[in-house]
Design an enzyme around this catalytic site. Structure first.
Site, PDB file in Angstrom:
ATOM      1  N   GLN A  27     -11.593  12.696  -3.759  1.00 61.35           N
ATOM      2  CA  GLN A  27     -10.582  13.324  -4.626  1.00 61.35           C
ATOM      3  C   GLN A  27     -11.214  14.022  -5.833  1.00 61.35           C
ATOM      4  O   GLN A  27     -10.567  14.851  -6.462  1.00 61.35           O
ATOM      5  CB  GLN A  27      -9.551  12.294  -5.116  1.00 61.35           C
ATOM      6  CG  GLN A  27      -8.694  11.718  -3.984  1.00 61.35           C
ATOM      7  CD  GLN A  27      -7.708  10.699  -4.513  1.00 61.35           C
ATOM      8  OE1 GLN A  27      -8.040   9.536  -4.674  1.00 61.35           O
ATOM      9  NE2 GLN A  27      -6.494  11.139  -4.821  1.00 61.35           N
ATOM     10  N   LEU A  77      -2.493  11.042  -6.205  1.00 57.68           N
ATOM     11  CA  LEU A  77      -2.812  12.061  -7.214  1.00 57.68           C
ATOM     12  C   LEU A  77      -3.203  13.389  -6.572  1.00 57.68           C
ATOM     13  O   LEU A  77      -3.098  14.431  -7.217  1.00 57.68           O
ATOM     14  CB  LEU A  77      -3.943  11.558  -8.128  1.00 57.68           C
ATOM     15  CG  LEU A  77      -3.567  10.419  -9.079  1.00 57.68           C
ATOM     16  CD1 LEU A  77      -4.824   9.775  -9.660  1.00 57.68           C
ATOM     17  CD2 LEU A  77      -2.656  10.907 -10.201  1.00 57.68           C
ATOM     18  N   HIS A  83      -4.741   2.604   1.430  1.00 56.53           N
ATOM     19  CA  HIS A  83      -4.574   4.003   1.027  1.00 56.53           C
ATOM     20  C   HIS A  83      -5.932   4.624   0.646  1.00 56.53           C
ATOM     21  O   HIS A  83      -6.256   5.733   1.075  1.00 56.53           O
ATOM     22  CB  HIS A  83      -3.609   4.073  -0.167  1.00 56.53           C
ATOM     23  CG  HIS A  83      -3.432   5.434  -0.748  1.00 56.53           C
ATOM     24  ND1 HIS A  83      -2.286   6.183  -0.570  1.00 56.53           N
ATOM     25  CD2 HIS A  83      -4.251   6.205  -1.526  1.00 56.53           C
ATOM     26  CE1 HIS A  83      -2.421   7.346  -1.197  1.00 56.53           C
ATOM     27  NE2 HIS A  83      -3.602   7.391  -1.785  1.00 56.53           N
ATOM     28  N   GLU A  84      -6.725   3.897  -0.138  1.00 57.82           N
ATOM     29  CA  GLU A  84      -8.001   4.444  -0.627  1.00 57.82           C
ATOM     30  C   GLU A  84      -9.028   4.552   0.498  1.00 57.82           C
ATOM     31  O   GLU A  84      -9.781   5.526   0.560  1.00 57.82           O
ATOM     32  CB  GLU A  84      -8.539   3.599  -1.791  1.00 57.82           C
ATOM     33  CG  GLU A  84      -7.624   3.527  -3.022  1.00 57.82           C
ATOM     34  CD  GLU A  84      -7.191   4.893  -3.565  1.00 57.82           C
ATOM     35  OE1 GLU A  84      -7.932   5.872  -3.385  1.00 57.82           O
ATOM     36  OE2 GLU A  84      -6.089   4.974  -4.150  1.00 57.82           O
ATOM     37  N   HIS A 138      -8.574   7.649   2.438  1.00 53.37           N
ATOM     38  CA  HIS A 138      -9.205   8.826   1.815  1.00 53.37           C
ATOM     39  C   HIS A 138     -10.648   8.992   2.286  1.00 53.37           C
ATOM     40  O   HIS A 138     -11.112  10.120   2.493  1.00 53.37           O
ATOM     41  CB  HIS A 138      -9.235   8.690   0.288  1.00 53.37           C
ATOM     42  CG  HIS A 138      -7.979   9.150  -0.398  1.00 53.37           C
ATOM     43  ND1 HIS A 138      -7.525  10.452  -0.319  1.00 53.37           N
ATOM     44  CD2 HIS A 138      -7.105   8.506  -1.194  1.00 53.37           C
ATOM     45  CE1 HIS A 138      -6.416  10.564  -1.041  1.00 53.37           C
ATOM     46  NE2 HIS A 138      -6.133   9.396  -1.577  1.00 53.37           N
TER      47      HIS A 138
HETATM   48  C1  QAP Z   1      -2.434   5.072  -4.228  1.00 51.90           C
HETATM   49  O1  QAP Z   1      -1.858   6.522  -5.950  1.00 51.90           O
HETATM   50  C2  QAP Z   1      -1.265   4.132  -4.191  1.00 51.90           C
HETATM   51  O2  QAP Z   1       2.572  12.110  -7.240  1.00 51.90           O
HETATM   52  C3  QAP Z   1      -2.793   5.539  -5.621  1.00 51.90           C
HETATM   53  O3  QAP Z   1       3.232  12.652  -9.774  1.00 51.90           O
HETATM   54  C4  QAP Z   1       0.028   4.588  -4.475  1.00 51.90           C
HETATM   55  O4  QAP Z   1      -2.342   6.446  -8.119  1.00 51.90           O
HETATM   56  C5  QAP Z   1      -1.454   2.824  -3.872  1.00 51.90           C
HETATM   57  C6  QAP Z   1       0.573   9.555  -8.931  1.00 51.90           C
HETATM   58  C7  QAP Z   1       1.085   3.696  -4.452  1.00 51.90           C
HETATM   59  C8  QAP Z   1      -0.397   1.942  -3.864  1.00 51.90           C
HETATM   60  C9  QAP Z   1       0.868   2.385  -4.165  1.00 51.90           C
HETATM   61  C10 QAP Z   1       1.123  10.331  -7.930  1.00 51.90           C
HETATM   62  C11 QAP Z   1       0.897   9.861 -10.247  1.00 51.90           C
HETATM   63  C12 QAP Z   1      -0.356   8.467  -8.671  1.00 51.90           C
HETATM   64  C13 QAP Z   1       2.014  11.362  -8.220  1.00 51.90           C
HETATM   65  C14 QAP Z   1      -1.676   6.941  -7.245  1.00 51.90           C
HETATM   66  C15 QAP Z   1       2.359  11.644  -9.541  1.00 51.90           C
HETATM   67  C16 QAP Z   1       1.782  10.879 -10.546  1.00 51.90           C
HETATM   68  C17 QAP Z   1      -0.660   7.987  -7.460  1.00 51.90           C
HETATM   69 CO    CO Z   2      -4.573   8.926  -2.892  1.00 47.69          CO
END
Ligand code: QAP
Ligand code: CO
Length: 149
Positions: A52, A91, A132-133, A136
């Protein structure tokens, strides 16, 4: 340095990342610092993987409960058969949230930034974030797995 977070579509997000072989390497240590700074600067970010920020190395950072941790060469060794539909965002896909089926519990092996080996059990949000990570690092985005509900 705070890096620009790459957004979909960007080919770097679709590459399979390489395992770290030398933890002392400058590129590795720089990437760790950049992940920390960039994730902290993002405020709303919970997790950030090296691709990312434009680096195809198997490293990610998680910021939960104000503790930022680094995970290197992570590998999930056990996925619970019990799954749940979790709300997820990324993100690199700003503004999009959707449901993704994930194992509720996982066991994950990884190395920390000092090169020490760990094996941990996680459930719920942390297990979801690990899955999730690691996706990626394999060029997979949550939108590839999102369910239409
Ligand atoms: C992955 O995601 C995750 O669209 C990390 O407008 C997500 O940090 C793991 C984010 C959910 C577990 C649960 C995304 C911030 C952040 C957006 C994130 C946004 C603002 C996503
Ligand atoms: Co992500």
């Amino acid at each position: 340095m705070i890096k620009t977070i790459l957004t979909n579509p960007n080919p770097v997000l679709r590459k399979t990342s390489q395992a770290v072989s030398n933890f002392e390497e400058k590129k590795v240590q720089e990437t760790i610092q950049d992940l920390k700074e960039t994730l902290r600067a993002s405020k709303e970010g919970l997790g950030l993987a090296a691709p990312q920020i434009g680096v195809n190395l198997r490293i990610f950072a998680l910021d939960v409960d104000d503790a930022l941790s680094i995970f290197i060469n992570p590998k999930i060794t056990h996925f619970s058969s019990k799954t749940k539909l979790y709300d997820e965002g990324c993100l690199s896909v700003p503004g999009v949230w959707g449901k993704v089926k994930r194992s509720v519990k996982v066991v994950m092996k990884y190395y920390d930034e000092k090169g020490k080996k760990h094996k941990i059990k996680a459930k719920g949000l942390i297990a979801q974030a690990f899955q999730h990570e690691i996706d990626h690092l394999d060029g997979i985005l949550f939108i590839d797995k999102m369910e239409n509900i």
